[in-house]
Design an enzyme around this catalytic site. Structure first.
Site, mmCIF file in Angstrom:
data_model
loop_
_atom_site.group_PDB
_atom_site.id
_atom_site.type_symbol
_atom_site.label_atom_id
_atom_site.label_comp_id
_atom_site.label_asym_id
_atom_site.label_seq_id
_atom_site.Cartn_x
_atom_site.Cartn_y
_atom_site.Cartn_z
ATOM 1 N N ARG A 168 7.358 -4.231 14.645
ATOM 2 C CA ARG A 168 6.378 -5.289 14.377
ATOM 3 C C ARG A 168 7.105 -6.622 14.468
ATOM 4 N NH1 ARG A 168 5.626 -3.848 8.023
ATOM 5 N NH2 ARG A 168 7.704 -4.383 7.359
ATOM 6 N N MET B 186 0.849 -1.212 0.000
ATOM 7 C CA MET B 186 0.000 0.000 0.000
ATOM 8 C C MET B 186 0.877 1.253 0.000
ATOM 9 S SD MET B 186 -3.151 -1.146 2.379
ATOM 10 C CE MET B 186 -2.134 -1.614 3.752
#
Ligand code: PEP
Ligand code: MG
Length: 891
Positions: free
Chosen positions: A353, A120
């Protein structure tokens, strides 16, 4: 910042809206991934842990979904909440969005619940225009820096938001560099950058048909819209399809104050893992660039330095980064993937993450973390990825080399990923030739339209199997998995011409001939021309994997046995920790080269005498095979394993022309053959019991289990039992009594439905879920996958209907269909046990090695699963996970 920050404006905006769409980083935490996306939840958690994170806010995934629901309009109140949050960020940073003095610039980034790296969009340096750029110059005293940020913004905004062709910008940039006689972007002068900004704006305007937005709020609004829209770009949709991520999750948008890694040699930007994602080694792993912005690291224009060098470049920053990395790992109790920027010697964390890792690293990290006291053994077992465990034991292709081959146009076709692993060798189109070459030491890949038991001798020496037809439980697939051989089955993209010893690729005129090099990837189904290098693992050396599996063994209730047809399979199964042999297909033993002609004589015999003569010849072969397997089994026992099982089963008729049937799978196979030709059962029982007796004389105590396949009516089993007991009596009369057990495979719906009648005649049931799936669905296990079943799973395209119509969620030959076939298993287990309290229950179909199915077998109370040797480690782990997670769910 000492100033008091008030949230009152944001609170007020939220009150006026139907929902809270915007969360300041300080309002979120790690548990809010669904709402804030992985990136948003990560920066929120870091903010609250007191780590240096540039202030910002997250627009929720709910807002994204509401945006789509409203026909691509921001939901009511969202923009007001964003503006209020932006004010707070202004207060937190002391900077002002859109103002000349001390301007605030922001980044606008996507961030979904599951990370979708690079799929994205992101816009950096937003908030810059002709006025604020002056402020930036005044603030930094660095005109070059300010105009470089400006031109980067125009470039990125145009590409992402205005959807213009980035090549035009790059072309002009190259012209400037050429004219100035410089190589890198960093060498372009401030004066040239200023001119570039003007030119870039003109290009943007020309391409988009509207003036480049100078209003910073308009820039922000459009960038947020673009990020929302990027959720549904083709890349993102393909990625979600491949990774089975739901399309309805939506992306969050993170608006964060910019920090600059391009403010000189005391600035920089980089990415790093807290451990090596390839090996799992506990050391920082990553790279950075001094005087650069994020996209420079990714773009590969300059070669980044290894993270360890930061120790020399910026020692304080390195030390601080190391501490933070450690803290984050302790906090999340998992290996982290970090993004950071250094602005004038100050470190900022932009992302954390859970890091993606190789199979090897996946297991090592878990075991190390247990040893470090970071997680418990139970947690390591629960978190371990069964797919990675499987992958670890298979030879694998070097990924980079595979990519290279693909680039070179050597990817020929893609079939069913029937048995994972990488295989390379010379293409061979018949089993005899494969055997000849294989025995002479040439690595071969056996290519057949489909395989049958006649091909086994060739398969045994091949490095891999490729078939044009057949599914996940086709002969090729089952045998390949048993042997740990890579197999691509049902590869409809090739046409095998047996007579000419070649195949043609359907989509091209490429022809691959006997002797040509070929590589197949059984994990992905890919077929390549030429050789691709592989890496070979050794279980004994997989210290961490063995440790993890030993932990798993403490938690599982299910026994794990192996399907093994040859002594070497049994040996491998023992190495991998199998506790017994749960299926030995005696007909596979018939298929070894020197026995095949005798077997054919036996089957085609016209008289009983002829048949008996052939059987007498076979007896010593089978006895030796059983002895070989029993030796392994006794080794198991001395190692403290459970009981072992032996059985016999269905017949090989495909090779016998005169007995050809229209539906061989529903024909004279399994127990039916031994009922019609009792001598076969007598011979096989003799071979089993004599082998056991010989070993008993050597002091090895065994209890073979004789399993009868394809029983549908109790009378079949009763009759076979009578035959066997007669042989056992003879053996006892000859001297030594051999203890054995007698049972049946439950693999026909009728057997499952009448389990209560059958179980009093059996000591054990073993579910043959391959045939049970085939007969319950009425899907041929050899043809269905190639013809229609995979389309059922993938989804059908129907005229007038958007998207695909999925008929089945998964391939029922790979993962047990709990609602149908599973109900038969459950019922047969219950009724079987009711009528025979001592009944032992197992499963020996291919599902015995499938984690999801194993969970079901645990839940319905089976005693053990039996799977191909290479899946034994997976089954040990999956059985433990089933025990741990289902007991948790029951709490
Ligand atoms: C089965 O049908 O599940 C089974 C184990 O037997 P086979 O694959 O040999 O038919
Ligand atoms: Mg069967």
């Amino acid at each position: 910042m000492t100033q008091q920050i008030t949230h009152s404006e944001l609170d007020a905006a939220v009150k006026k809206s139907p929902r809270k769409w915007v969360y300041l980083f300080s309002e979120g935490n790690a548990t809010m991934r669904e709402l804030l996306g992985g990136k948003g939840a990560g920066v929120a958690e870091m903010t609250n842990a007191g780590l240096p994170v540039p202030p910002g806010f997250t627009i929720t995934t709910e807002a994204c979904n509401a945006y789509y629901d409203a026909g691509k309009h921001f939901p009511e109140g969202m923009w007001d909440q964003a503006l209020a949050a932006l004010k707070i960020v202004e207060q937190q940073t002391g900077k002002h969005f859109g103002q000349k003095d001390n301007p605030l610039l922001v980044s606008v980034r996507s961030g979904a619940k599951f990370s979708m790296p690079g799929m994205m969009d992101t816009v950096l340096n937003l908030g810059i225009n002709d006025e604020t750029v002056q402020g930036l110059v005044a603030l930094t005293g660095d005109e070059r820096f300010a105009y470089d940020a400006y031109r980067r913004f125009i470039q990125m905004f145009s590409k992402i938001v205005l959807d213009t062709d980035p090549k035009d910008f790059e072309h002009v940039l190259d012209q400037y560099k050429e004219r100035a006689g410089v190589k890198s972007d960093a060498e372009i002068s401030a004066a040239d950058l200023k001119k570039l900004v003007v030119e870039f704006k003109q290009i943007a305007e020309r391409q988009s048909g509207e003036p480049f937005p100078t209003d910073v709020y308009q820039q922000l609004q459009k960038a947020i819209e673009a990020v929302f829209s990027s959720w549904n770009n083709k890349r993102a949709i393909d990625y979600r399809n491949f990774n089975k991520i739901s399309h309805s999750l939506g992306t969050a948008v993170n608006v964060q104050s910019m920090v600059f890694g391009n403010m000189g040699e005391d600035s920089g930007t980089g990415v790093a893992f807290t451990r090596d994602p390839g090996t799992g080694e506990k050391q920082l792993y990553g790279e950075y660039l001094l005087n650069a912005q994020g996209e420079d690291v990714v773009a590969g224009i300059r070669t980044p330095s290894k993270i360890s060098r930061l120790q020399d470049d910026l020692p304080h920053v390195y030390q601080q980064f190391q501490e933070i990395a450690h803290r984050l790992e302790q906090h999340y109790r998992d290996m982290q993937d970090l993004e950071f920027t250094v602005e004038k010697g100050r470190l900022y964390m932009l992302q954390t993450r859970s890091g993606k890792r190789s199979a090897q690293a996946g297991i090592k990290v878990l075991v190390d973390m247990v040893n470090e006291g970071l997680i418990s053994e139970q947690e390591a077992v629960k978190r371990a990825d069964t797919t990675q465990v499987y992958q670890l034991l298979l030879p694998r292709f070097d990924e980079a080399k595979k990519k290279q081959a693909e680039k070179e146009g050597r990817l020929l076709a893609k079939g069913l990923n029937a048995s994972p692993g990488a295989a390379t060798g010379k293409a061979v189109f018949d089993a005899d030739r494969a055997e000849e070459l294989g025995k002479a030491g040439t690595p071969v890949v056996l290519i057949r339209p489909e395989t049958s038991p006649d091909d086994v001798h060739g398969m045994l020496v091949a490095k891999g199997i490729l078939t044009a037809r057949g599914g996940a439980t086709s002969h090729a697939a089952v045998v390949a998995r048993g042997l740990g051989l890579p197999c691509v089955a049902g590869c409809e993209g090739i046409r095998v011409n047996e007579a000419e010893h070649l195949f043609r690729v359907v989509d091209s005129d490429f022809v691959l001939r006997e002797g040509d090099d070929i590589s197949i990837d059984g994990a992905t189904g890919e077929v390549f021309a030429g050789i691709i290098e592989t890496v070979d693992p050794d279980f004994e050396k997989e210290v961490e994997l063995k440790q993890l599996l030993n932990w798993a063994d403490q938690y599982r209730r299910l026994g794990v046995w192996a399907n093994a047809d040859y002594p070497r399979d049994a040996r491998r199964a023992v190495t991998f920790g199998a506790q017994g042999i749960g299926l030995c297909r005696t007909e596979h033993m018939f298929m070894e080269q020197e026995r095949l002609p005798i077997v054919q004589k036996m089957i085609l015999a016209k008289t009983q005498q002829e048949r008996q003569a052939a059987l007498d010849q076979l007896l010593p072969f089978q006895r030796e095979d059983f002895k070989g397997i029993f030796v392994e089994v006794t080794r198991l026992e001395t190692q403290g394993g459970h009981e072992q099982e032996l059985k016999e089963k269905r017949e090989m008729l495909e090779a016998v022309g005169s007995m050809r049937e229209m539906n061989p799978m529903l024909g004279l196979r399994g127990c039916r053959l031994g009922l019609l030709f009792p001598e076969i059962n007598v011979m096989q029982t003799r071979a089993i019991l004599e082998a056991a007796r010989e070993l008993a004389r050597e002091g090895k105590k065994l209890q073979p289990k004789i399993m009868i396949p394809l029983v549908g009516h109790v009378n079949e089993l009763k009759e076979v039992r009578r035959q066997l007991e007669a042989v056992a009596k003879e053996i006892t009369a000859e001297g030594v009594a051999v203890d054995y057990k007698f049972g049946t495979m439950i693999e026909l719906p009728r057997a499952a439905l009448t389990a209560g009648e059958i179980s009093p005649v059996a000591d054990f049931f073993s579910f043959g879920t391959n045939d049970l799936t085939q007969t319950t669905f009425g899907f041929s296990r050899d043809d269905a996958e190639g013809k229609f079943l995979l389309k059922y799973v993938d989804g059908l395209t129907e005229p007038g209907i958007e998207g695909k119509v999925k008929i089945l969620p998964v391939n029922p030959f790979q993962t047990l269909d709990r609602d149908g076939v599973g109900q038969l298993v459950r019922m047969a287990a219950e009724n079987g046990r009711k009528a025979n309290a001592h009944l032992e229950l197992g499963i020996c179909g291919e599902h015995g090695g499938d984690p999801d199915s194993i969970e079901f077998f645990h839940m319905v109370g089976l005693d053990y699963v039996s799977c191909s040797p290479f899946r034994v480690p997976v089954a040990r782990l999956a059985a433990a996970q089933a025990a741990l997670t289902t007991s948790e769910r029951d709490k």
